[in-house]
Design a protein around this motif. Structure first.
Motif, PDB file in Angstrom:
ATOM      1  N   TYR A 148       0.822  -1.220   0.000  1.00  0.00           N
ATOM      2  CA  TYR A 148       0.000   0.000   0.000  1.00  0.00           C
ATOM      3  C   TYR A 148       0.852   1.265   0.000  1.00  0.00           C
ATOM      4  N   ASN A 149       2.179   1.093   0.004  1.00  0.00           N
ATOM      5  CA  ASN A 149       3.050   2.273  -0.043  1.00  0.00           C
ATOM      6  C   ASN A 149       3.343   2.651  -1.499  1.00  0.00           C
ATOM      7  N   ASN A 150       3.675   3.902  -1.697  1.00  0.00           N
ATOM      8  CA  ASN A 150       4.107   4.389  -3.013  1.00  0.00           C
ATOM      9  C   ASN A 150       3.108   4.129  -4.130  1.00  0.00           C
ATOM     10  N   ILE A 151       1.832   4.133  -3.781  1.00  0.00           N
ATOM     11  CA  ILE A 151       0.811   4.062  -4.825  1.00  0.00           C
ATOM     12  C   ILE A 151      -0.174   5.204  -4.598  1.00  0.00           C
ATOM     13  N   LYS A 152      -0.780   5.643  -5.689  1.00  0.00           N
ATOM     14  CA  LYS A 152      -1.747   6.744  -5.572  1.00  0.00           C
ATOM     15  C   LYS A 152      -3.167   6.169  -5.551  1.00  0.00           C
ATOM     16  N   ILE A 153      -3.881   6.485  -4.485  1.00  0.00           N
ATOM     17  CA  ILE A 153      -5.271   6.037  -4.340  1.00  0.00           C
ATOM     18  C   ILE A 153      -6.176   7.251  -4.553  1.00  0.00           C
ATOM     19  N   ALA A 154      -7.087   7.141  -5.510  1.00  0.00           N
ATOM     20  CA  ALA A 154      -7.971   8.278  -5.814  1.00  0.00           C
ATOM     21  C   ALA A 154      -9.407   7.927  -5.452  1.00  0.00           C
ATOM     22  N   TRP A 155      -9.980   8.754  -4.619  1.00  0.00           N
ATOM     23  CA  TRP A 155     -11.397   8.620  -4.256  1.00  0.00           C
ATOM     24  C   TRP A 155     -12.175   9.612  -5.101  1.00  0.00           C
ATOM     25  N   ILE A 156     -13.177   9.127  -5.839  1.00  0.00           N
ATOM     26  CA  ILE A 156     -13.958  10.000  -6.715  1.00  0.00           C
ATOM     27  C   ILE A 156     -15.411   9.996  -6.248  1.00  0.00           C
ATOM     28  N   GLY A 157     -15.934  11.149  -5.833  1.00  0.00           N
ATOM     29  CA  GLY A 157     -17.362  11.208  -5.500  1.00  0.00           C
ATOM     30  C   GLY A 157     -17.662  11.852  -4.169  1.00  0.00           C
ATOM     31  N   ASP A 208     -11.555  18.395  -8.593  1.00  0.00           N
ATOM     32  CA  ASP A 208     -11.338  18.005  -9.993  1.00  0.00           C
ATOM     33  C   ASP A 208     -11.109  16.487 -10.105  1.00  0.00           C
ATOM     34  N   PRO A 209     -12.078  15.733 -10.630  1.00  0.00           N
ATOM     35  CA  PRO A 209     -11.898  14.270 -10.724  1.00  0.00           C
ATOM     36  C   PRO A 209     -10.717  13.869 -11.614  1.00  0.00           C
ATOM     37  N   VAL A 210     -10.430  14.681 -12.639  1.00  0.00           N
ATOM     38  CA  VAL A 210      -9.308  14.344 -13.534  1.00  0.00           C
ATOM     39  C   VAL A 210      -7.987  14.471 -12.786  1.00  0.00           C
ATOM     40  N   GLU A 211      -7.858  15.538 -11.992  1.00  0.00           N
ATOM     41  CA  GLU A 211      -6.635  15.712 -11.194  1.00  0.00           C
ATOM     42  C   GLU A 211      -6.428  14.499 -10.272  1.00  0.00           C
ATOM     43  N   ALA A 212      -7.502  14.042  -9.665  1.00  0.00           N
ATOM     44  CA  ALA A 212      -7.398  12.886  -8.765  1.00  0.00           C
ATOM     45  C   ALA A 212      -7.046  11.619  -9.537  1.00  0.00           C
ATOM     46  N   ALA A 213      -7.666  11.450 -10.683  1.00  0.00           N
ATOM     47  CA  ALA A 213      -7.479  10.201 -11.446  1.00  0.00           C
ATOM     48  C   ALA A 213      -6.108  10.115 -12.120  1.00  0.00           C
ATOM     49  N   GLY A 215      -2.722   9.412 -13.144  1.00  0.00           N
ATOM     50  CA  GLY A 215      -1.641   8.565 -12.626  1.00  0.00           C
ATOM     51  C   GLY A 215      -2.048   7.685 -11.459  1.00  0.00           C
ATOM     52  N   ALA A 216      -3.338   7.604 -11.166  1.00  0.00           N
ATOM     53  CA  ALA A 216      -3.778   6.815  -9.995  1.00  0.00           C
ATOM     54  C   ALA A 216      -3.567   5.318 -10.224  1.00  0.00           C
ATOM     55  N   ASP A 217      -3.203   4.630  -9.143  1.00  0.00           N
ATOM     56  CA  ASP A 217      -3.066   3.170  -9.173  1.00  0.00           C
ATOM     57  C   ASP A 217      -4.355   2.496  -8.718  1.00  0.00           C
ATOM     58  N   VAL A 218      -5.130   3.244  -7.941  1.00  0.00           N
ATOM     59  CA  VAL A 218      -6.428   2.745  -7.461  1.00  0.00           C
ATOM     60  C   VAL A 218      -7.460   3.847  -7.696  1.00  0.00           C
ATOM     61  N   LEU A 219      -8.535   3.507  -8.363  1.00  0.00           N
ATOM     62  CA  LEU A 219      -9.666   4.434  -8.510  1.00  0.00           C
ATOM     63  C   LEU A 219     -10.829   3.849  -7.722  1.00  0.00           C
ATOM     64  N   TYR A 220     -11.373   4.636  -6.798  1.00  0.00           N
ATOM     65  CA  TYR A 220     -12.406   4.109  -5.909  1.00  0.00           C
ATOM     66  C   TYR A 220     -13.614   5.034  -5.958  1.00  0.00           C
ATOM     67  N   THR A 221     -14.783   4.457  -6.068  1.00  0.00           N
ATOM     68  CA  THR A 221     -15.984   5.274  -5.931  1.00  0.00           C
ATOM     69  C   THR A 221     -17.035   4.544  -5.105  1.00  0.00           C
ATOM     70  N   ASP A 222     -18.071   5.268  -4.754  1.00  0.00           N
ATOM     71  CA  ASP A 222     -19.168   4.737  -3.931  1.00  0.00           C
ATOM     72  C   ASP A 222     -20.434   5.485  -4.365  1.00  0.00           C
ATOM     73  N   VAL A 223     -21.565   5.033  -3.867  1.00  0.00           N
ATOM     74  CA  VAL A 223     -22.846   5.660  -4.231  1.00  0.00           C
ATOM     75  C   VAL A 223     -22.830   7.167  -3.942  1.00  0.00           C
ATOM     76  N   GLN A 251      -8.898   6.467 -18.294  1.00  0.00           N
ATOM     77  CA  GLN A 251      -7.759   6.711 -19.208  1.00  0.00           C
ATOM     78  C   GLN A 251      -6.701   7.630 -18.597  1.00  0.00           C
ATOM     79  N   TYR A 252      -7.059   8.450 -17.654  1.00  0.00           N
ATOM     80  CA  TYR A 252      -6.083   9.340 -16.999  1.00  0.00           C
ATOM     81  C   TYR A 252      -5.232   8.594 -15.967  1.00  0.00           C
ATOM     82  N   ALA A 253      -5.719   7.451 -15.552  1.00  0.00           N
ATOM     83  CA  ALA A 253      -5.047   6.711 -14.469  1.00  0.00           C
ATOM     84  C   ALA A 253      -3.877   5.909 -15.035  1.00  0.00           C
TER      85      ALA A 253
END
Ligand code: CP
Ligand code: NVA
Length: 308
Positions: A148-157, A208-213, A215-223, A251-253
């Motif tokens: 879980y180190n050195n990876i980018k996790i992006a939460w969208i929503g 900005d969802p694009v900024e978050a996404a 280079g992300a290694d994990v993209l996470y969303t929820d309801v 595609q940005y990730a």
């Protein structure tokens, strides 16, 4: 480990690393068909004031596979529905059962249960947090990304209960977490401030969802509308429209990004059908891991010696 898991902040990095390692071992044992039944004669109570498929069934199954008995306690059929005080219910249940998992609205209710119970209390989701979800999600990240180190996790929503637990996890494990939320739907300021003050995680908030996404290694969303927010659903659909986890956003990730969702998912709202069912999605493995992590949690709490 502490008696209760009401939030991820109840755990240290050592606790979480132990739970992750143990959950992987318990998963391996189950896949090998090795029977492991340390909880013969033990009972897990479940009080759920909100609906659940994954959490309830994974807790019940985990307890059965560990040799114990789950006991679903329907609020409306107990004296809780007739206003018996929480402090009385907590002390009585402590005399019968060995652990209690609670899904409810207010965090303060489970805090009161924990205060008056001598048995471990586990948060199975409140309006504020969903700690067991994020613990099992980190297990999935570990399996898919090797760490879980050195990876980018992006939460969208929405900056909701699951997002809050990711923020807490970041503050303990030092995760690199970027959250993209619309104005007015950001995570709770106090939770964010407290996490930032720990100075461990790299937590960044953007609209900005694009900024978050990127280079992300994990993209996470929820309801977009959590349980209890059903009346806001239509309004939220408008506010969150540009936060949909679509193939364009993927595609940005990074090329090998994994897409996660705690489920239940609303296709073509927070996530497109193509992304949910696509090659980057790990949602079914993610769901499965709730069972294995729950076993690790139950083993650690029920098996714990008093005051350890
Ligand atoms: N992810 C999750 O908690 O699902 P349930 O609401 O079905 O338990
Ligand atoms: N944020 C969602 C999570 C469901 C598992 C909710 O609280 O409804």
């Amino acid at each position: 480990m502490k008696k209760d898991i009401l939030t991820i902040l109840d755990l240290t990095k050592t606790d979480i690393d132990y739970l992750l390692k143990r959950a992987v071992e318990l998963k391996y044992m189950q896949k090998q068909g090795i029977l492991y039944r340390p909880f013969t004669g033990k009972t897990l109570g479940l009080i759920f004031d909100k609906p659940s498929t994954r959490t309830r069934v994974s807790f019940e199954t985990a307890m059965i596979q560990l040799g114990g008995t789950p006991l679903f306690i329907s609020t409306k059929d107990t004296q809780i529905a007739r206003d018996e005080p929480v402090r009385d219910t907590a002390r009585v249940l402590s005399r019968y059962i060995d652990c209690l998992a609670i899904r409810t609205f207010s965090q303060s209710l489970i805090e009161e249960f924990a205060q008056f119970s001598s048995i471990p209390i586990i948060n199975a989701l409140t309006d504020l947090y969903h700690p067991c979800q994020v613990l099992s999600d980190i297990m999935t990240v570990l399996e898919k990304k090797g760490g879980y180190n050195n990876i980018k996790i992006a939460w969208i929503g929405d900056g909701n209960n699951v997002a809050h637990s990711w923020i807490n996890a970041s503050a303990i494990l030092g995760l690199n977490l970027v959250l993209a939320c619309p104005k007015g739907y950001c995570p709770d300021e106090m939770i964010l401030k407290r996490a930032l003050e720990r100075g461990v995680g790299n937590i960044h908030l953007t609209s900005d969802p694009v900024e978050a996404a990127r280079g992300a290694d994990v993209l996470y969303t929820d309801v977009w509308a959590s349980m209890g927010q059903e009346k806001e659903h239509e309004e939220r659909k408008l506010v969150f429209a540009s936060y949909k986890l679509s193939s364009k956003l993927v595609q940005y990730a990074s090329e090998n990004v994994i897409v996660m969702h705690c489920l239940p998912a609303h296709r073509e709202e927070e996530i497109s059908e193509g992304v949910l069912e696509g090659p980057n999605s790990v949602v079914w493995d993610q769901s499965e891991n709730k069972l294995h992590m729950t076993k690790a949690i139950l083993e650690a709490l029920i098996g714990r010696k008093p005051d350890s």
